[in-house]
Design a protein around this motif. Structure first.
Motif, mmCIF file in Angstrom:
data_model
loop_
_atom_site.group_PDB
_atom_site.id
_atom_site.type_symbol
_atom_site.label_atom_id
_atom_site.label_comp_id
_atom_site.label_asym_id
_atom_site.label_seq_id
_atom_site.Cartn_x
_atom_site.Cartn_y
_atom_site.Cartn_z
ATOM 1 N N MET A 25 0.852 -1.099 0.051
ATOM 2 C CA MET A 25 -0.010 0.029 0.010
ATOM 3 C C MET A 25 0.728 1.251 -0.124
ATOM 4 O O MET A 25 0.451 2.085 -0.414
ATOM 5 N N ASP A 71 -4.684 10.696 8.983
ATOM 6 C CA ASP A 71 -5.016 9.418 9.083
ATOM 7 C C ASP A 71 -5.110 8.982 10.259
ATOM 8 O O ASP A 71 -4.797 9.393 11.444
ATOM 9 N N SER A 73 -4.341 6.191 11.335
ATOM 10 C CA SER A 73 -3.289 4.920 11.692
ATOM 11 C C SER A 73 -1.903 5.773 11.906
ATOM 12 O O SER A 73 -1.538 6.245 10.876
ATOM 13 N N LEU A 100 -11.419 11.031 11.126
ATOM 14 C CA LEU A 100 -12.020 12.085 10.380
ATOM 15 C C LEU A 100 -13.462 11.971 10.499
ATOM 16 O O LEU A 100 -14.203 12.816 10.263
ATOM 17 N N SER A 101 -13.932 10.777 11.512
ATOM 18 C CA SER A 101 -15.571 10.781 11.404
ATOM 19 C C SER A 101 -15.774 11.959 12.700
ATOM 20 O O SER A 101 -17.080 11.925 12.784
HETATM 21 C C1 SAM Z 1 -7.537 2.486 1.079
HETATM 22 S S1 SAM Z 1 -6.377 3.376 2.226
HETATM 23 C C2 SAM Z 1 -5.917 4.870 1.229
HETATM 24 C C3 SAM Z 1 -4.645 5.421 1.484
HETATM 25 C C4 SAM Z 1 -4.367 6.358 0.427
HETATM 26 N N1 SAM Z 1 -5.026 7.757 0.553
HETATM 27 C C5 SAM Z 1 -3.941 6.072 -0.728
HETATM 28 O O1 SAM Z 1 -4.893 6.169 -1.769
HETATM 29 O O2 SAM Z 1 -2.909 5.330 -0.873
HETATM 30 C C6 SAM Z 1 -7.566 4.448 3.143
HETATM 31 C C7 SAM Z 1 -7.002 5.146 4.348
HETATM 32 O O3 SAM Z 1 -7.982 5.775 5.076
HETATM 33 C C8 SAM Z 1 -7.618 5.828 6.413
HETATM 34 N N2 SAM Z 1 -8.901 5.887 7.289
HETATM 35 C C9 SAM Z 1 -9.810 4.936 7.255
HETATM 36 N N3 SAM Z 1 -10.813 5.541 8.381
HETATM 37 C C10 SAM Z 1 -10.112 6.641 8.616
HETATM 38 C C11 SAM Z 1 -10.905 7.762 9.754
HETATM 39 N N4 SAM Z 1 -11.939 7.505 10.491
HETATM 40 N N5 SAM Z 1 -10.055 8.869 10.085
HETATM 41 C C12 SAM Z 1 -8.989 8.976 9.339
HETATM 42 N N6 SAM Z 1 -8.126 8.223 8.402
HETATM 43 C C13 SAM Z 1 -8.883 6.999 8.095
HETATM 44 C C14 SAM Z 1 -6.856 4.434 6.511
HETATM 45 O O4 SAM Z 1 -6.168 4.569 7.786
HETATM 46 C C15 SAM Z 1 -6.104 4.468 5.373
HETATM 47 O O5 SAM Z 1 -4.871 4.873 5.542
#
Ligand code: SAM
Length: 219
Positions: A25, A71, A73, A100-101
């Motif tokens: 990723m 993010d 994580s 972010l929610s």
């Molecule tokens: C599929 S990954 C995509 C990462 C990056 N944007 C890319 O396109 O390579 C989705 C990302 O959203 C983050 N994420 C999911 N839920 C989240 C939340 N509630 N608040 C912040 N980040 C979140 C995850 O940790 C992850 O890094």
């Protein structure tokens, strides 16, 4: 035995970024939709919502944007911080560990963008939420998983494995996204659905189905 459907909560994303899919990723190239659609925009402040390992945030910073990249994580952000230092853009990116929610920004941004983020809240409500963070005259740019009917619970979702079959709940159509952007406030310039072939780190090809929406908020 079939995997259980999962909630895309912090535990899910922490496991992804701590696990064996993380390297794949993190190794991605900047999103081609971002390069095509935002490359000519005059830089200002930007928020990358769900920035993962920072590839797009770093690309934006390298193109003159002052970036806030958020993010959920910590492991993803640790990778992102290292990559930003290697790209010599650390002074142009502020990394924020946040859900972010519930998080609220302390400013509005000239650009709010997200690439495939799907948190544990309804996808379209997540897009509503980030749209509310765009400054007057600014741009909302969404790249997400395209909704293609009922395609399961996401237990086969790629995140680096190469299959790229997102759960229906984490996906949207261009029409569903733009229907929520009030034409009295927004000018939609891009609303398209497309597919592209990507080659994973294992050399295997897979197809990603994307939804891309770009809209400008009136002054
Ligand atoms: C599929 S990954 C995509 C990462 C990056 N944007 C890319 O396109 O390579 C989705 C990302 O959203 C983050 N994420 C999911 N839920 C989240 C939340 N509630 N608040 C912040 N980040 C979140 C995850 O940790 C992850 O890094």
């Amino acid at each position: 035995m079939a995997e259980q459907p999962h909630s895309f909560d912090k535990t899910y994303w922490d496991d992804i970024w701590h696990g064996d899919r993380a390297m794949a990723m993190a190794a991605g190239q900047p999103n081609p939709h971002l390069i095509r659609e935002i490359g000519d925009l005059a830089p200002g402040t930007a928020l990358d919502a769900g920035c993962g390992a920072g590839t797009e945030a770093i690309w934006l910073a390298a193109h003159g944007w002052e970036v806030t990249a958020a993010d959920i994580s910590a492991d993803a952000l640790a990778r992102a911080t290292e990559k930003a230092a290697e790209a010599v853009v650390s002074d142009r990116v502020r990394w924020v560990e946040a859900d972010l929610s519930t998080w609220e920004p302390d400013a509005r941004y000239d650009l709010v963008t997200t690439h495939y983020a799907h948190p544990a809240m309804p996808q379209l409500e997540f897009y509503d939420r980030i749209a509310s963070w765009v400054a007057p005259g600014g741009t909302l740019f969404i790249v997400g998983h395209l909704h293609r009917g009922s395609h399961g619970d996401g237990s086969a979702h790629g995140h680096g494995h190469g299959d790229h079959l997102p759960p229906a709940s984490a996906s949207a159509t261009a029409g569903a996204i733009t229907a929520r952007l009030d034409p009295a406030s927004w000018d939609v310039s891009t609303a398209h659905e497309s597919q592209r072939t990507v080659v994973g780190p294992d050399g295997k090809e897979s197809t990603i189905h994307d939804v891309v929406v770009k809209a400008a908020l009136h002054q």
